[in-house]
Motif scaffolding. Structure first.
Motif, PDB file in Angstrom:
ATOM      1  N   LEU A 248      35.665  43.205  40.426  1.00  0.00           N
ATOM      2  CA  LEU A 248      35.221  41.812  40.388  1.00  0.00           C
ATOM      3  C   LEU A 248      35.760  41.012  41.567  1.00  0.00           C
ATOM      4  O   LEU A 248      35.021  40.252  42.208  1.00  0.00           O
ATOM      5  CB  LEU A 248      35.671  41.172  39.069  1.00  0.00           C
ATOM      6  N   LEU A 249      37.049  41.182  41.863  1.00  0.00           N
ATOM      7  CA  LEU A 249      37.678  40.365  42.896  1.00  0.00           C
ATOM      8  C   LEU A 249      37.607  40.979  44.281  1.00  0.00           C
ATOM      9  O   LEU A 249      37.853  40.291  45.284  1.00  0.00           O
ATOM     10  CB  LEU A 249      39.138  40.095  42.530  1.00  0.00           C
ATOM     11  N   GLY A 250      37.304  42.295  44.367  1.00  0.00           N
ATOM     12  CA  GLY A 250      37.170  42.912  45.677  1.00  0.00           C
ATOM     13  C   GLY A 250      38.482  43.336  46.301  1.00  0.00           C
ATOM     14  O   GLY A 250      38.514  43.671  47.497  1.00  0.00           O
ATOM     15  N   TYR A 251      39.545  43.290  45.543  1.00  0.00           N
ATOM     16  CA  TYR A 251      40.849  43.732  46.048  1.00  0.00           C
ATOM     17  C   TYR A 251      41.144  45.147  45.546  1.00  0.00           C
ATOM     18  O   TYR A 251      40.493  45.647  44.625  1.00  0.00           O
ATOM     19  CB  TYR A 251      41.968  42.798  45.550  1.00  0.00           C
TER      20      TYR A 251
ATOM     21  N   PHE B 296      44.304  33.349  42.309  1.00  0.00           N
ATOM     22  CA  PHE B 296      42.892  33.784  42.341  1.00  0.00           C
ATOM     23  C   PHE B 296      41.929  32.730  41.768  1.00  0.00           C
ATOM     24  O   PHE B 296      40.717  32.917  41.797  1.00  0.00           O
ATOM     25  CB  PHE B 296      42.735  35.100  41.564  1.00  0.00           C
TER      26      PHE B 296
ATOM     27  N   LYS C 169      36.980  35.404  45.316  1.00  0.00           N
ATOM     28  CA  LYS C 169      37.076  36.823  45.641  1.00  0.00           C
ATOM     29  C   LYS C 169      37.756  37.003  47.007  1.00  0.00           C
ATOM     30  O   LYS C 169      37.985  36.033  47.745  1.00  0.00           O
ATOM     31  CB  LYS C 169      35.672  37.438  45.662  1.00  0.00           C
ATOM     32  N   LYS C 170      38.050  38.228  47.323  1.00  0.00           N
ATOM     33  CA  LYS C 170      38.734  38.532  48.581  1.00  0.00           C
ATOM     34  C   LYS C 170      37.905  38.072  49.776  1.00  0.00           C
ATOM     35  O   LYS C 170      38.459  37.618  50.795  1.00  0.00           O
ATOM     36  CB  LYS C 170      38.997  40.040  48.668  1.00  0.00           C
TER      37      LYS C 170
ATOM     38  N   ASP D 107      32.351  37.878  34.326  1.00  0.00           N
ATOM     39  CA  ASP D 107      31.578  37.226  35.401  1.00  0.00           C
ATOM     40  C   ASP D 107      30.293  36.671  34.798  1.00  0.00           C
ATOM     41  O   ASP D 107      29.434  37.408  34.314  1.00  0.00           O
ATOM     42  CB  ASP D 107      31.256  38.243  36.496  1.00  0.00           C
TER      43      ASP D 107
END
Length: 736
Positions: A356-359, A372, A404-405, A433
């Motif tokens: 979801l967050l791209g990390y 975040f 997100k990242k 989400d």
């Protein structure tokens, strides 16, 4: 063009030949009335009708001026719509009413009020015409008559005829012109109905073309019509899709069942709405749900399809299924982001959180949870986390924006609860989400608003009934029944159905609620608030309204259409009766062959109906007139007018006879044709020949008498001369 002057043709005279002339003129006048009536009855254009009527009265019947007026009920004024003849500003200089004021006591107002012809045979001596006398005298009008135009017991206006001599209107003249006025009223009424019908068709066409659903018509297994939504969704142009086999746009695995459904509908059966797959121009699959109905298109049975794109719904269903599968694996395979916050820092997160967050996991683990959260939501999120840690219960889920990242903001729903982590209080959060859902909700809200706007502004009545009570109706529904919306909401709509139709309506509702389909639309009678009966056409379907099963109904007021259909039927019957009982032969020719003839025609030619129908028209014409007849037919088919003509025709036994034929162009079974009225004039021709022979004999006798008289005068002169010579008085007095 020969002019038949009606006024005065019925005056009494003594000689039998004048009586014969009167009969012939009367017959010509009636024929002309019949010819004009045929011409205007075949037109559905008001301007054409009034123009042809006025031109005929001036050109064919010899009056000085004529105008047609239409009533305006709100002001009691008679508004001129067309005039012919010597007018020169007369109508712009006068006013005419049909109430009992002085301007309504003239022939026009009187004819409209009394529904009978009103004649003034001497304008100067009749005080009723005083308001208009000055202007009339300037233009040489000395007498006139007004004829009410009545259709279906309703007065539309009047035909007003003026002449330049007094006493120009006797009873027979009035009778003939009133007959023309009646026929003109019926033609105008039909033209108005046709205009209204075209308006309804235009509104229907607009609704179809602007429908968000695909609407198409299948004829002979090919696509015969497709609206703009269909072209847009499938990616074809209209030229590409029209004429294409319907099977070509259906997914191969669904073709058999869809084509079978089409066969069932064409055979008169019904099928439930069905889901299947279509292929767009690129070959992509589109999931749709379709309803079908048998209709008539271009005179043939066809199937009308209403197809809704459910690709997004299918997509949502698939997404839901995926989420359910992920929940089975609880945390790691959860479709939601799940994490644990301890001392304000993230100490655990599942794969969904990473996704979801791209990390990466290492980039998230140990970081402060608030980092975040979008800056505008951080203070609120921090307070809520502290409240949960203190044991308070907060409404869940709560919405925040995460960053997100890559810097993109996403909407999430967070459900959090206090747990024990390593023996100390911590927070477990489940994040979802909801960005797509928010977009879908916005789209759903937009669609609901569009639906409500469509329903509120629909030209048809739309209502929803739940548990036997009206829970929604649009403005058109209330107006059609004469109530306000508040007066109908909460009541059982069955109360508004005519008692004789209620049981059928109740049974149909039960059938629809059970999930079965009924042929639609269906016709009922409704009762307005004032007790008036309204003919309506209704289509109903089962829907879910606020979580409950309900009935959505769409109805259309077809009272005027019913009246038009009834009138059309009456007109057809009157036409059939007129044709069958006509003293003249009436027939129709299409593509050079006889396609219709009445009983008088069979009697005239000596054929049976089976013998003459389909016969080449040239076989019924004397060889000497054959070419002229065929040429005249071509002229009429090219929309040119020709006056009645005389020909020699052939009977079955080969005998020739004289006729007079009047023709007009008509449409027969979708093709241009000629309708002919044939009058046997053999006896009239015989009388004309006898009359010419009699006149010739009289001329010979007259010549002999004149010569004898001249000879006698000469003899008398000689006698007088001899008497004078012998000294006597003259015997004869001779006038030179």
């Amino acid at each position: 063009m020969s002019v038949v002057r009606i006024g005065g043709i019925f005056k009494s005279v003594k000689t039998p030949y004048n009586q014969l002339e009167i009969c012939e003129n009367c017959s010509k006048a009636l024929s002309k009335i019949f010819e004009i009536s045929q011409k205007i009855s075949s037109s559905l254009n008001q301007d054409t009708i009034v123009r042809e009527v006025c031109k005929a009265i001036i050109e064919d019947f010899g009056f000085r001026m004529v105008w047609i007026g239409i009533i305006t009920p709100d002001s009691f004024e008679v508004k001129p719509v067309y005039q012919e003849g010597f007018e020169y500003g007369y109508l712009s200089s006068i006013k005419v009413r049909y109430d009992e004021s002085p301007l309504g006591m003239g022939p026009t107002g009187t004819a409209i009020r009394t529904r009978t012809p009103s004649v003034i045979n001497d304008y100067e001596s009749d005080p009723r015409f005083a308001p208009w006398l000055s202007e009339a005298k300037k233009r040489g009008y000395k007498s006139g008559c007004a004829f009410p135009m009545i259709a279906l017991e309703k007065v539309l206006g009047s035909i007003n005829v003026y002449n330049d001599r007094k006493h120009a209107f006797d009873s027979n003249t009035i009778m003939l012109l009133q007959l023309l006025a009646n026929n003109a009223a019926i033609a105008l009424h039909n033209a108005r109905l046709y205009g209204e019908l075209k308006g309804i068709e235009e509104r229907y066409r607009y609704l179809v073309e602007n429908s968000p659903d695909v609407i198409g018509i299948i004829l002979d297994s090919k696509i015969a019509f497709f609206n703009e939504a269909g072209l847009r969704i499938l990616g074809y142009t209209r030229d590409e899709i029209i004429g294409k086999e319907v099977s070509e746009i259906i997914h191969p695995e669904d073709r058999e069942v869809v084509l079978k459904d089409i066969e069932i509908v064409l055979s008169g059966g019904s099928v439930h709405p069905r889901e299947y797959r279509l292929l767009n121009k690129k070959g992509d699959i589109i999931y749709v749900e379709a309803t079908r109905k048998k209709i008539e298109y271009e005179g043939k049975p066809a199937v009308q399809c209403i197809v809704r794109d459910i690709s997004e719904r299918k997509k949502r269903e698939n997404e839901t299924k995926e989420l359910e599968d992920r929940y089975r694996s609880l945390i790691e395979d959860s479709p939601d982001a799940i994490g644990v916050i301890y001392n304000g820092r993230i100490v655990f997160c599942n794969n969904r959180t990473i996704e979801l967050l791209g990390y990466t996991y290492d980039e998230i683990n140990g970081k402060g949870a608030i980092e975040f959260i979008s800056p505008e939501d951080r203070e609120r999120a921090s307070k809520n986390l502290m409240s949960v840690l203190s044991g308070a219960t907060l409404p869940a889920p709560r919405e925040y924006k995460l960053v997100k990242k890559n810097g993109e903001c996403i909407d999430i729903e967070l459900t959090s609860s206090r747990i024990v982590y390593r023996g100390k209080p911590a927070i477990q959060g489940v994040m979802r989400d909801v960005s797509e859902r928010k977009k879908r909700d916005a789209r759903i809200k937009e669609m609901e608003e569009r639906y409500r706007n469509l329903a509120e502004n629909s030209p048809d009545g739309i209502g929803v009934t739940c548990n036997g009570r009206a829970v929604f109706i649009n403005k058109k529904w209330a107006e059609a029944l004469g109530y306000t919306i508040d007066e109908i909401i909460g009541r059982n709509p069955i109360e508004h159905i005519h008692p004789e139709d209620r049981e059928r309506a109740i049974n149909n509702i039960k059938t629809i609620l059970s999930g079965e389909s009924l042929p639609s639309p269906r016709e009922y009678r409704a009762i307005r608030k004032n007790g008036e009966i309204v003919e309506m056409e209704a289509a109903s379907s089962r829907i879910i309204y606020e979580g409950k099963t309900a009935i959505q109904s769409i109805f259309r007021d077809i009272s005027e259409r019913k009246k038009y259909e009834k009138k059309l039927k009456e007109m057809k019957e009157r036409y059939r009766s007129l044709v069958e009982n006509s003293p003249d032969a009436i027939g129709a020719v299409c593509d050079g062959r006889i396609v219709f003839i009445n009983d008088k025609g069979l009697e005239m030619f000596g054929y049976t109906r089976d013998e003459i129908i389909g016969m080449n028209v040239a076989k019924t014409v004397s060889p000497e007139d054959g070419e002229r007849v065929l040429n005249d037919i071509k002229i009429v088919l090219s929309d040119e007018y020709i006056p009645p003509r005389e020909y020699k025709l052939l009977k079955k036994n080969g005998e020739t006879f004289d006729v007079e034929i009047t023709r007009s162009k008509i449409e027969y079974e979708g093709k241009p044709a000629i309708q002919s009225t044939i009058r046997d004039i053999s006896e009239r021709k015989k009388r004309d020949n006898e009359m010419r022979e009699y006149i010739r004999e009289l001329e010979i006798l007259n010549k002999v008498a004149i010569e004898r008289e001249l000879r006698m005068i000469e003899l008398k002169k000689e006698v007088n001369k001899l008497l004078t010579e012998i000294g006597r008085e003259k015997m004869y007095k001779i006038t030179e």
